[in-house]
Motif scaffolding. Sequence first.
Motif, mmCIF file in Angstrom:
data_model
loop_
_atom_site.group_PDB
_atom_site.id
_atom_site.type_symbol
_atom_site.label_atom_id
_atom_site.label_comp_id
_atom_site.label_asym_id
_atom_site.label_seq_id
_atom_site.Cartn_x
_atom_site.Cartn_y
_atom_site.Cartn_z
ATOM 1 N N CYS A 2 32.175 24.438 36.722
ATOM 2 C CA CYS A 2 32.786 24.948 35.442
ATOM 3 C C CYS A 2 34.090 25.300 35.624
ATOM 4 C CB CYS A 2 31.832 25.492 34.815
ATOM 5 S SG CYS A 2 31.092 26.670 36.066
ATOM 6 N N MET A 72 46.618 14.689 40.277
ATOM 7 C CA MET A 72 46.141 13.873 41.343
ATOM 8 C C MET A 72 45.190 12.462 41.098
ATOM 9 S SD MET A 72 43.885 17.375 42.879
ATOM 10 C CE MET A 72 44.881 18.535 43.714
ATOM 11 N N ALA B 32 38.146 19.068 41.965
ATOM 12 C CA ALA B 32 39.020 20.048 41.610
ATOM 13 C C ALA B 32 39.491 21.040 42.680
ATOM 14 C CB ALA B 32 38.604 20.999 40.395
ATOM 15 N N ARG B 34 40.286 20.101 45.479
ATOM 16 C CA ARG B 34 41.549 19.374 46.240
ATOM 17 C C ARG B 34 43.086 20.307 46.045
ATOM 18 N NH1 ARG B 34 41.795 13.406 44.363
ATOM 19 N NH2 ARG B 34 41.218 14.301 42.500
ATOM 20 N N LEU B 35 42.681 20.826 45.014
ATOM 21 C CA LEU B 35 44.114 21.390 44.892
ATOM 22 C C LEU B 35 44.556 22.742 45.625
ATOM 23 C CD1 LEU B 35 43.700 24.569 43.062
ATOM 24 C CD2 LEU B 35 43.482 22.974 41.160
ATOM 25 N N ARG B 39 46.806 25.186 51.195
ATOM 26 C CA ARG B 39 47.338 26.903 51.004
ATOM 27 C C ARG B 39 46.781 27.621 52.073
ATOM 28 N NH1 ARG B 39 48.503 26.802 45.525
ATOM 29 N NH2 ARG B 39 47.686 25.174 44.485
ATOM 30 N N LEU B 47 41.655 32.729 45.155
ATOM 31 C CA LEU B 47 41.996 31.841 44.013
ATOM 32 C C LEU B 47 40.715 31.425 43.341
ATOM 33 C CD1 LEU B 47 44.741 29.331 45.154
ATOM 34 C CD2 LEU B 47 44.852 31.034 42.894
ATOM 35 N N THR B 50 39.012 32.678 40.428
ATOM 36 C CA THR B 50 39.715 32.373 39.292
ATOM 37 C C THR B 50 39.625 30.978 38.619
ATOM 38 O OG1 THR B 50 41.705 31.936 40.257
ATOM 39 C CG2 THR B 50 41.070 34.349 39.691
ATOM 40 N N LEU B 51 39.079 30.211 39.571
ATOM 41 C CA LEU B 51 39.446 28.861 39.162
ATOM 42 C C LEU B 51 37.866 28.371 38.391
ATOM 43 C CD1 LEU B 51 40.541 27.070 42.371
ATOM 44 C CD2 LEU B 51 41.546 27.503 40.194
ATOM 45 N N TYR B 52 36.720 29.168 38.458
ATOM 46 C CA TYR B 52 35.611 28.610 38.079
ATOM 47 C C TYR B 52 34.877 29.815 37.158
ATOM 48 C CZ TYR B 52 35.838 25.119 41.476
ATOM 49 O OH TYR B 52 36.163 24.174 42.208
ATOM 50 N N ALA B 53 34.442 29.407 35.945
ATOM 51 C CA ALA B 53 34.031 30.235 34.894
ATOM 52 C C ALA B 53 33.015 31.066 35.184
ATOM 53 C CB ALA B 53 33.975 29.543 33.522
ATOM 54 N N LEU B 54 31.922 30.314 35.898
ATOM 55 C CA LEU B 54 30.637 31.031 36.216
ATOM 56 C C LEU B 54 30.482 31.085 37.657
ATOM 57 C CD1 LEU B 54 28.358 28.920 34.088
ATOM 58 C CD2 LEU B 54 29.333 31.258 33.562
ATOM 59 N N ARG B 120 29.861 40.834 32.704
ATOM 60 C CA ARG B 120 31.126 40.459 33.356
ATOM 61 C C ARG B 120 31.727 41.834 34.050
ATOM 62 N NH1 ARG B 120 31.850 35.053 33.503
ATOM 63 N NH2 ARG B 120 33.974 35.132 34.040
ATOM 64 N N ILE B 338 33.688 21.052 47.638
ATOM 65 C CA ILE B 338 32.666 22.018 46.918
ATOM 66 C C ILE B 338 31.736 21.042 46.485
ATOM 67 C CG2 ILE B 338 32.013 23.568 45.272
ATOM 68 C CD1 ILE B 338 35.000 24.698 45.556
#
Lengths: 78, 390
Positions: A2, A72, B32, B34-35, B39, B47, B50-54, B120, B338
């Motif tokens: 998500c 991408m 996702a 892949r971004l 790095r 990071l 912050t990329l995943y909501a859960l 949270r 992932i």
Amino acid sequence: MCLALPARVTEILPDESAKVELGGVSKVVSLALVSDVAVGDYVIVHVGYALSRIDPEEAAKTLALFAEIEQMTPEPAA
Amino acid sequence: MLPFEAGLTVTLGLRDSKVTDVAIVSTRLVQASRLLAGRDPVQVTTLLPTLYALCGTAQALAGAAAVEDALGLLPSPLQRMARRFLLLLEILTEHSFSILRDWPALLDESPDLSPARLLRPLVHNARRSLYPDGDWARPGGGRLEVDAVALGMILPPLKALLAHIFAGSVDQIVDSPSLFDTWCEHGDGLPARLLRRVRQSGLGGFGAAASHFMPAEGPADVGERLAADDGGRYLARPDYHGRVLETGSLSRQHAHPLVAGLLAQYGSGLLPRFAARMAEIAAALQEAEDLVQDLSAEAVPPPSPGGSGIGLGRVDAARGLLIHGVTLKEGRVSTYKILAPTEWNFHPAGPLAAGLTGARDDDGLIWRARLLAAALDPCVACRFEVAQYA
């Protein structure tokens, strides 16, 4: 998985809800999980709920990251 | 444009008043990650949450573990304990949140999410109470400096919330089949009312199918499969020698005495699945309470060296086993993949699909399907449709 896409709050609505916008798309989400949200704030949205508020700088960074995904090659059909 | 919110659409194909096939279409972006290529690995672990909501804690810790595996780093016992505490806290908050948000609709009730507002902030405060610099997922370990006062304020409100949700002590409820029976029959609170409805509707075994539980270490071939998966098909629809494994509470708690008894009675149906969620919550709370006594400060470990290597990170997240695979070349991430638990549990040949195949078509079909989805707990919204075949 998500992705945590930040959406900008464009209008506070009655009943603990708000209109948010992301990439030109608007939708109404619940604010039941967050406090003190104002127009212009960025929130992380999940399954119709604003999960948390994030500051504009962090939102800009995250949106820039996700913009890279769009450059991408497409995902396989699943 | 990226989808506003990714989700699953499950289509139940009906023939002769039964579900004969289950099609699951996902709009999730399984690639996702892949971004993250190109790095610095420390930046990647910063990071990830912050990329995943859960499950941000699990994502970051799986990333740290993958980088450590690639570089041959071994975090100290104190670092592992602190990370474990943060992970357990996330497991408890994720389960609490999904119960408060998703289960009321299964009883045609409106959710009361006001108690969930503390969840949270608790996760955030716990990270800060252990790692004031915010480097809790740094490969090799961060600056561990325990703020005992702040840390002491993490578990009591969570324990009180769980007692409110279950209208009792969850560890006592799952302690014996007779206590669980009594609670199901007479208990107050949302979970007891839901399980009472499941039992009264004769649905304790609904969704039972042959189960292939995920091994604790994950599929033995996951390293090779991830390395060979250039197109992302394995990430989207994983398998182990052609078999789709189940991961999550039932997979991890199937040997728990209450759950094992319910499995023997009902198979892998709704009742053992919900009981396994409760057993997992009870176990996580107990372990967190034990761990919090032993957490202590540690000097800053030396910076992680740059280097090259291939690594896997495995973390038992709230919804199941989360696996990260990383390739590092001269201190930079070359590839990052992932594999999330929802890809197993909501695979078109996975436990949801198997559990719904053969279900009777009647007015309650969609409700029963939603119950099974809630028991399996996807990380995205799950919508059901039916298709009537001639």
